[in-house]
Design a protein around this motif. Structure first.
Motif, short mmCIF file in Angstrom:
data_model
loop_
_atom_site.label_atom_id
_atom_site.label_comp_id
_atom_site.label_asym_id
_atom_site.label_seq_id
_atom_site.Cartn_x
_atom_site.Cartn_y
_atom_site.Cartn_z
N ASN A 199 6.56 1.60 7.22
CA ASN A 199 5.74 1.65 6.01
C ASN A 199 6.10 2.91 5.24
O ASN A 199 5.34 3.88 5.22
N THR A 200 7.26 2.90 4.61
CA THR A 200 7.81 4.11 4.01
C THR A 200 6.98 4.65 2.86
O THR A 200 7.17 5.81 2.47
N ASN A 201 6.06 3.87 2.31
CA ASN A 201 5.22 4.32 1.21
C ASN A 201 3.95 5.02 1.69
O ASN A 201 3.14 5.45 0.86
N ILE A 202 3.75 5.08 3.00
CA ILE A 202 2.53 5.67 3.55
C ILE A 202 2.88 6.84 4.45
O ILE A 202 3.67 6.72 5.37
N GLN A 203 2.27 7.99 4.16
CA GLN A 203 2.40 9.17 5.01
C GLN A 203 1.15 9.27 5.88
O GLN A 203 0.04 9.05 5.38
N VAL A 204 1.32 9.62 7.13
CA VAL A 204 0.20 9.76 8.05
C VAL A 204 0.05 11.21 8.44
O VAL A 204 1.00 11.84 8.91
N GLU A 205 -1.14 11.75 8.23
CA GLU A 205 -1.46 13.09 8.71
C GLU A 205 -2.15 12.91 10.05
O GLU A 205 -3.26 12.37 10.12
N LEU A 206 -1.52 13.34 11.12
CA LEU A 206 -2.09 13.23 12.46
C LEU A 206 -2.82 14.52 12.78
O LEU A 206 -2.22 15.59 12.84
N ILE A 207 -4.13 14.41 12.96
CA ILE A 207 -4.97 15.57 13.28
C ILE A 207 -5.23 15.52 14.78
O ILE A 207 -5.92 14.62 15.26
N LYS A 208 -4.68 16.49 15.49
CA LYS A 208 -4.79 16.51 16.96
C LYS A 208 -5.81 17.57 17.37
O LYS A 208 -5.72 18.72 16.94
N VAL A 209 -6.76 17.15 18.20
CA VAL A 209 -7.77 18.06 18.73
C VAL A 209 -7.72 17.93 20.24
O VAL A 209 -7.92 16.84 20.78
N PRO B 54 0.83 -1.20 0.00
CA PRO B 54 0.00 0.00 0.00
C PRO B 54 0.86 1.25 0.00
O PRO B 54 1.99 1.25 0.50
N SER B 55 0.34 2.31 -0.59
CA SER B 55 1.04 3.58 -0.59
C SER B 55 0.02 4.70 -0.56
O SER B 55 -1.14 4.49 -0.83
N GLY B 56 0.47 5.88 -0.22
CA GLY B 56 -0.41 7.03 -0.19
C GLY B 56 -0.37 7.72 1.15
O GLY B 56 0.64 7.69 1.86
N GLU B 57 -1.47 8.36 1.48
CA GLU B 57 -1.57 9.10 2.72
C GLU B 57 -2.85 8.71 3.44
O GLU B 57 -3.88 8.49 2.80
#
Length: 103
Positions: free
Chosen positions: A52-62, A23-26
């Protein structure tokens, strides 16, 4: 007790991968908590991305729990929810009854 909920849309990394492929993407992950708590999630995201170098994670902190639920509700209503979110099990059913989470 918390529930980790996955709400994948067609653009998420997990849906783009075909069987046997990498898998890849965000992916986006929304969490709520004080700075000390979200620091733990940041550490988990870094470890995941390192593995998992092909996957970027956007962490949304609230920071505030009520703001977290409001932001989730608005995101689902607007058709742009996070791929994964973490909520208290008491809040889980409101998203299930709306059809907002995948089986």
């Amino acid at each position: 007790m918390m529930a980790l909920v996955v709400a994948c849309d067609s653009g998420s990394a997990s849906r783009q991968a075909s069987p046997g492929s990498t898998p890849s993407g965000e992916i986006s992950v929304q969490v709520s908590g004080e700075a000390e708590e979200t620091a733990v999630y940041e550490t988990a995201v870094k470890a995941f991305e390192d593995s998992n170098t092909n996957i970027q994670v956007e962490l949304i902190k609230v920071a505030d729990g009520d703001d977290h639920l409001a932001k989730l509700t608005t995101a689902f209503a607007g058709g742009n929810p996070p791929d994964v979110f973490l909520i208290n099990y008491r809040e889980y059913s409101q998203f299930v009854t709306r059809g907002a989470v995948a089986d």
